[in-house]
Design a protein around this motif. Structure first.
Motif, short mmCIF file in Angstrom:
data_model
loop_
_atom_site.label_atom_id
_atom_site.label_comp_id
_atom_site.label_asym_id
_atom_site.label_seq_id
_atom_site.Cartn_x
_atom_site.Cartn_y
_atom_site.Cartn_z
N PRO A 1 80.24 85.48 56.29
CA PRO A 1 80.19 86.95 56.21
C PRO A 1 81.50 87.63 56.54
CG PRO A 1 79.12 86.18 58.21
CD PRO A 1 79.45 84.96 57.42
N ASP A 2 82.43 86.91 57.17
CA ASP A 2 83.72 87.50 57.53
C ASP A 2 84.78 86.41 57.55
OD1 ASP A 2 83.99 86.42 60.41
OD2 ASP A 2 82.02 87.37 60.41
N ALA A 3 86.05 86.83 57.52
CA ALA A 3 87.16 85.89 57.40
C ALA A 3 87.29 84.99 58.63
CB ALA A 3 88.46 86.65 57.16
N LYS A 4 87.05 85.51 59.81
CA LYS A 4 87.17 84.70 61.02
C LYS A 4 86.20 83.54 61.00
CE LYS A 4 87.02 84.95 66.07
NZ LYS A 4 86.80 85.84 67.26
N THR A 5 84.96 83.79 60.61
CA THR A 5 83.96 82.73 60.54
C THR A 5 84.29 81.74 59.44
OG1 THR A 5 82.29 84.31 61.30
CG2 THR A 5 81.49 82.26 60.36
N ALA A 6 84.77 82.26 58.31
CA ALA A 6 85.16 81.37 57.21
C ALA A 6 86.30 80.45 57.63
CB ALA A 6 85.57 82.20 56.00
N GLN A 7 87.26 80.98 58.37
CA GLN A 7 88.38 80.17 58.86
C GLN A 7 87.88 79.07 59.78
OE1 GLN A 7 91.84 80.51 58.10
NE2 GLN A 7 91.86 78.52 59.12
N THR A 8 86.90 79.37 60.62
CA THR A 8 86.32 78.37 61.52
C THR A 8 85.69 77.23 60.73
OG1 THR A 8 85.89 80.02 63.24
CG2 THR A 8 84.61 77.99 63.34
N ILE A 9 84.99 77.57 59.65
CA ILE A 9 84.37 76.53 58.82
C ILE A 9 85.44 75.65 58.18
CG2 ILE A 9 82.98 76.13 56.74
CD1 ILE A 9 81.43 78.69 57.41
N VAL A 10 86.49 76.27 57.65
CA VAL A 10 87.58 75.50 57.05
C VAL A 10 88.17 74.54 58.06
CG1 VAL A 10 89.90 75.67 56.07
CG2 VAL A 10 88.14 77.27 55.34
N GLU A 11 88.43 75.03 59.26
CA GLU A 11 89.06 74.19 60.29
C GLU A 11 88.13 73.07 60.74
OE1 GLU A 11 90.03 77.07 63.25
OE2 GLU A 11 91.82 77.81 62.19
N THR A 12 86.83 73.34 60.79
CA THR A 12 85.88 72.31 61.22
C THR A 12 85.85 71.14 60.24
OG1 THR A 12 84.48 73.96 62.33
CG2 THR A 12 83.46 71.85 61.76
N PHE A 13 85.79 71.42 58.96
CA PHE A 13 85.77 70.35 57.97
C PHE A 13 87.10 69.60 57.94
CE2 PHE A 13 81.89 72.28 56.68
CZ PHE A 13 81.17 71.30 56.00
N ALA A 14 88.21 70.33 58.10
CA ALA A 14 89.52 69.67 58.12
C ALA A 14 89.64 68.76 59.33
CB ALA A 14 90.62 70.72 58.13
N ARG A 15 89.17 69.21 60.47
CA ARG A 15 89.27 68.42 61.70
C ARG A 15 88.50 67.11 61.60
NH1 ARG A 15 87.89 72.14 64.68
NH2 ARG A 15 85.69 71.68 65.11
N GLU B 1 85.82 60.89 42.55
CA GLU B 1 86.23 60.78 41.16
C GLU B 1 87.11 61.95 40.70
OE1 GLU B 1 82.51 60.52 39.17
OE2 GLU B 1 82.04 58.52 39.97
N GLY B 2 87.32 62.93 41.58
CA GLY B 2 88.11 64.10 41.19
C GLY B 2 87.26 65.06 40.39
N SER B 3 87.37 66.33 40.69
CA SER B 3 86.54 67.31 39.99
C SER B 3 87.09 68.70 40.20
CB SER B 3 85.10 67.23 40.49
OG SER B 3 85.05 67.64 41.84
N GLU B 4 86.33 69.69 39.77
CA GLU B 4 86.77 71.08 39.82
C GLU B 4 86.01 71.89 40.86
OE1 GLU B 4 87.39 72.86 35.82
OE2 GLU B 4 86.59 70.95 35.10
N VAL B 5 85.71 71.30 42.00
CA VAL B 5 84.97 72.06 43.02
C VAL B 5 85.84 73.20 43.55
CG1 VAL B 5 83.55 70.10 43.73
CG2 VAL B 5 85.72 70.53 44.88
N VAL B 6 85.17 74.23 44.02
CA VAL B 6 85.87 75.34 44.67
C VAL B 6 86.10 74.94 46.12
CG1 VAL B 6 85.79 77.80 45.23
CG2 VAL B 6 84.64 76.94 43.17
N THR B 7 87.35 74.88 46.55
CA THR B 7 87.66 74.40 47.89
C THR B 7 87.27 75.42 48.96
OG1 THR B 7 89.89 75.31 47.93
CG2 THR B 7 89.61 73.12 46.93
N LEU B 8 87.16 74.94 50.18
CA LEU B 8 86.87 75.84 51.29
C LEU B 8 87.98 76.87 51.47
CD1 LEU B 8 85.45 73.38 53.99
CD2 LEU B 8 84.17 74.86 52.43
#
Length: 331
Positions: free
Chosen positions: A96-110, A297-304
């Motif tokens: 719902p907001d950029a701060k939360t989205a950033q947290t999700i990105v960082e969690t998956f990267a970690r 296999e490589g694809s066109e997913v929309v990245t986090l």
């Protein structure tokens, strides 16, 4: 991976049941179970076990998962799946907001786990063909993108307004088909239906490449419209994503006979072509791409990261509407 992918699903609302239908028919994928804390949602038959929580779903030994829960719950659900090492597709918007989205990105990267966002318009046949044609320069230099996304209020939406729920479609697809991020946004919103969230937004924006953008979005129209028009110096491409039709309106050229107006550079009506294109269901194409990415296999997913960028623009749209100012965005 020779065995079928063991897939899970979180959320058994209207969108979740669509995912269930496609996952059950997808070659090389086995929908193991679905989870939803709501007893009434679990009572809806989907052809698989319906569990009460994400933890119980993870315990089934899933390889990947689709999250189709309300946007405000994405952070908590995504964190559980990332920590368990489960590749995850999160329905749009990412948060719902950029701060939360950033947290999700960082969690998956970690945790080194694949994450993707379900921006389904990228898999609409009309927009995919439009993007290919724009990349080939078929309408020359692009001047303008105009999107219209209008219709009646969907009763299933309870946690967001049109900016987060609908305009994020147009923000993402515009940056994607043009290959350019947003440079600035100016927006106005309105509340006309008595709900706490906005039900109308009008956006004027500029992309980094100088293309002018207009988004018109509302839940107040008695008809449903999903149209993207891209104008260039050779004509216009118009994509109707409800019907997956793509039409090209070519600029005509007539020699000026009157010397006084001969220097005016205008256009006239030319040929119109509606392209014959294959029309697979966008949700099928999206989940095929996600399954391919899970298999490596490589694809066109929309990245986090792309999902985060869209949420950041949506947040800027709301901020602009609140302040009444044009916001210049950071690169």
């Amino acid at each position: 991976m020779s065995r079928p992918l063991r897939a899970g699903l979180v959320g058994l609302g209207a969108m979740g049941r669509k995912h269930a239908r496609v996952l059950q028919a997808l070659p090389g994928v086995e929908l193991v179970a679905a989870a939803d804390p709501r007893e009434q949602a679990r009572a809806v038959p989907v052809g698989v076990d319906a569990l009460e929580c994400v933890g119980a779903l993870i315990d089934r030994g899933i390889d990947c998962c689709v999250v189709a829960t309300p946007t405000v719950t994405h952070d908590v659900v995504a964190q559980q799946l990332a920590e368990a090492g489960v590749a995850t597709l999160i329905e749009k918007p990412l948060a719902p907001d950029a701060k939360t989205a950033q947290t999700i990105v960082e969690t998956f990267a970690r945790h080194g786990v694949l994450g993707a966002v379900g921006h389904i318009e990228r898999f609409n046949p009309a927009l995919r063909d439009m993007r290919r044609r724009l990349a080939r320069g078929e309408i020359g230099e692009v001047y303008q993108v105009v999107t219209r996304r209008q219709g009646p209020f969907p009763a299933r939406i309870v946690d967001a307004g049109v900016v987060v729920d609908l305009a994020t479609h147009d923000i993402d697809l515009t940056a994607w088909v043009t290959g350019s991020p947003y440079r600035s946004v100016s927006a106005r919103t309105a509340h006309r239906s008595g709900r706490p969230h906005e039900d109308l937004v009008s956006v004027v924006a500029e992309l980094a490449n100088g293309v002018v953008v207009t988004h018109l979005v509302n839940w107040l129209s008695p008809f449903k419209e999903r149209v993207t028009t891209v104008t260039g110096d050779l004509g216009c491409l118009v994509a109707d994503t409800l019907t997956a039709d793509l039409t090209f309106f070519q600029n005509g050229s007539e020699p000026a006979q009157w010397e006084t107006v001969a220097t005016f550079r205008g256009v006239s009506e030319g040929n119109m072509t509606r392209y014959a294109i294959p029309k697979p269901e966008p949700l099928v194409t999206e989940l095929e791409a996600f399954a391919a990415a899970v298999r490596g296999e490589g694809s066109e997913v929309v990245t986090l990261e792309e999902g985060l960028a869209t949420v950041e623009i949506a947040e800027a749209v709301r901020d602009s509407a609140s302040s009444g100012e044009t916001l210049v965005l950071s690169p």
